[in-house]
Design an enzyme around this catalytic site. Structure first.
Site, PDB file in Angstrom:
ATOM      1  N   GLU A   1      -2.029  -8.981   3.940  1.00 18.68           N
ATOM      2  CA  GLU A   1      -2.025  -9.461   5.318  1.00 18.68           C
ATOM      3  C   GLU A   1      -3.412  -9.643   5.905  1.00 18.68           C
ATOM      4  O   GLU A   1      -3.577 -10.342   6.910  1.00 18.68           O
ATOM      5  CB  GLU A   1      -1.208  -8.516   6.216  1.00 18.68           C
TER       6      GLU A   1
ATOM      7  N   HIS B   1      -3.726  -5.108   0.423  1.00 17.87           N
ATOM      8  CA  HIS B   1      -3.206  -5.578   1.710  1.00 17.87           C
ATOM      9  C   HIS B   1      -3.258  -7.106   1.775  1.00 17.87           C
ATOM     10  O   HIS B   1      -4.287  -7.679   2.136  1.00 17.87           O
ATOM     11  CB  HIS B   1      -4.018  -4.985   2.859  1.00 17.87           C
TER      12      HIS B   1
ATOM     13  N   CYS C   1       0.829  -1.197   0.000  1.00 22.05           N
ATOM     14  CA  CYS C   1       0.000   0.000   0.000  1.00 22.05           C
ATOM     15  C   CYS C   1       0.876   1.265   0.000  1.00 22.05           C
ATOM     16  O   CYS C   1       1.503   1.576  -0.996  1.00 22.05           O
ATOM     17  CB  CYS C   1      -0.992  -0.026   1.160  1.00 22.05           C
TER      18      CYS C   1
END
Length: 507
Positions: A169, A167, A79
């Site tokens: 994660e 993202h 990001c």
């Protein structure tokens, strides 16, 4: 030497989540401020740049010159990290026409790129940004796109330098773990040797060397972190560890005696101290939540210090500090949401050296270590409980009468979760005593009594949380039992707020 991934933190709320995902790949990682890259650490095998609340073109944005690490390690920007790499190398980053937030699907993927190995076209990812990369540097090329984000991922030509606009994660990026595995294992060549068993082996050996025959005191809270720290230290130094468990009067119902019994069964040397009168006196009339935390923190230090000085030749203070405590206490943004109960204060006052055997672990890793140490499930699976206890679940001033009411209501709720088989499905639960009274009817008589709120959330790391969708029949039974059995309560509500924007605790 333990190989590691370094995560450079630019202030994102999900930086810790990146760390947890890397650890799930049995790879050790450390999160450091964006400007604290350990250039002289030979164990580093790769670097990840986190997201950030800033725009790369903001005057106050965190900036980083990658020249010192570029070419030395594989680098992945996430990001803001991806935007920063592109921006610093001549790319263009501009405000998006509308904030790009939520689910998206990767339409184009360059499957020849190792970062996207075994990731299929159409894979779902999670976007969360107000800016977008509108053009990449001349020596970069796009390796993934969505229908709204032309540059969803890129790579620098001939370099191990990648950026992803999404993202990986977060849970909703269904290909996220595969992408991180591709980076950490295939590109950075992690041997994946980090585990609970390896942590125990290396930590016990390190503790024996660090502490030798010195005596250590540890403050127990009854929670998972301090309990696991105690058992780990006991394994390393045995009788040279003395644990002190302070009852500030705001524990759960019967918790003081139950926890002491558990600790004695684990073979720990524990001193129990009932200091409830002291704490109630010092908290009288205090309503501000941060003042409550500070009064209880200082009071704990005073009581603990007095008891510890009764033990001869103590040189070390042990604490159950875990990695999120350390990261949040060193926030690069300088913002404090709420103070931590076990960080700071004691070592300086007592002139002791600090020992924190769990400071490298996330909460789920602490539980894994506890299981590996053979600790019973009811201790390992305990919900997190705030250091100040019920003091921050009573909105307004604290009195023994209010605590007694809340203990009874809380006991009914928590025991109900256990009886219905719901306890392990919830990350954290408790009852909040509200500073309001409401009208009710009991036995044909009008009542004007207290209201309480039930709070139960699901989470994996407490960084984000959703309210637990508990069965209506269960909530109805708990409400009925509290109103019928807890004198002074005539209304029960259920908190359906998520984090963010709310916090898990009300104070």
């Amino acid at each position: 030497m333990t190989e590691k991934i370094i995560i450079l933190d630019f202030g994102s709320q999900t930086t810790q989540l990146i760390g947890r995902r890397v650890r799930e790949l049995n790879t050790y990682c450390e999160i450091v401020p964006y400007n604290k890259m350990p250039l002289d650490d030979p164990s580093v095998i790769g670097v990840i740049l986190s997201g950030s609340p800033f725009s790369v073109y903001d005057e106050k944005a965190f900036k980083l010159n990658l020249d010192t690490i570029r070419g030395r390690y594989p680098i992945l920007g996430i990001c803001y990290g991806a935007q920063l790499i592109a921006y610093n190398n001549g790319g263009t980053v501009e405000p998006a026409n509308s904030r790009e937030y939520g689910r998206a699907n990767l339409g184009f993927i360059n499957h020849a790129d190792p970062l996207f190995k075994d990731i299929e076209s159409g894979a779902q990812v999670w976007m969360s940004h107000g800016d977008t990369i509108t053009s990449i540097p001349a020596n970069f090329h796009t390796i993934a796109s969505t229908d709204k984000v032309p540059v969803a991922a890129y790579r620098a030509d001939g370099e191990q330098l990648w950026g992803v606009q999404f993202h990986p994660e977060v849970f909703h990026s269904t290909c996220g773990m595969q992408l991180l595995q591709n980076f950490v294992v295939d590109i950075c060549h992690s041997r994946q040797t980090w585990s609970a068993a390896s942590f125990i082996e290396t930590t016990v050996a390190a503790l024996k060397e660090q502490l030798g025959s010195d005596k250590v005191v540890l403050g127990l809270s009854g929670g998972v972190d301090s309990s696991v720290a105690a058992v780990l230290l006991n394994k390393a130094i045995g009788k040279n560890l003395t644990c002190i468990f302070v009852d500030h009067g705001m524990l759960r119902k019967d918790e003081f005696k139950n926890v002491l019994r558990d600790y004695q069964c684990l073979g720990l040397n524990v001193i129990g101290v009932d200091a409830s009168k002291k704490f109630f006196t010092e908290l009288a009339g205090v309503t501000d939540p941060e003042r409550k935390r500070k009064i209880i923190g200082k009071g704990f230090i005073d009581v603990f210090d007095e008891e510890a000085h009764k033990i001869k030749d103590v040189r070390w203070l042990a604490q159950g500090t875990i990695y999120p405590d350390c990261i949040e206490s060193l926030s690069i943004t300088g913002t404090t949401i709420k103070s931590h109960h076990n960080v700071g204060g004691l070592p300086e006052k007592m002139n002791l050296r600090l020992c924190e055997p769990l400071r490298l672990l996330f909460k789920d890793e602490v539980r894994a270590v506890g299981r590996e140490l053979g600790m019973p499930d009811h201790l390992i699976k305990r919900h997190p409980f705030p250091g100040p206890g019920l003091a921050v679940r009573i909105l307004g001033d604290i009195t023994p009468e209010k605590v007694a009411v809340l203990q009874e209501a809380d006991h009914i709720f928590i025991q109900g979760l256990r009886d219905w088989g719901l306890y392990d499905q919830v990350w954290q639960a408790g009852v909040i005593l509200l500073p309001v009274q409401s009208v009710g009817v009991m036995g044909d008589e009008r009542t004007y009594e207290r209201a309480v709120a039930l709070r139960a959330v699901t989470s994996t790391d407490a960084m984000t949380a959703d309210w637990a969708h508990l069965p209506y029949d269960f909530l109805a039974k708990v409400s009925n039992d509290i109103i019928n059995h807890v004198r002074g309560v005539n209304r029960v509500t259920y908190d359906i707020s998520s984090k963010p924007p709310s916090t898990i605790e009300w104070e």
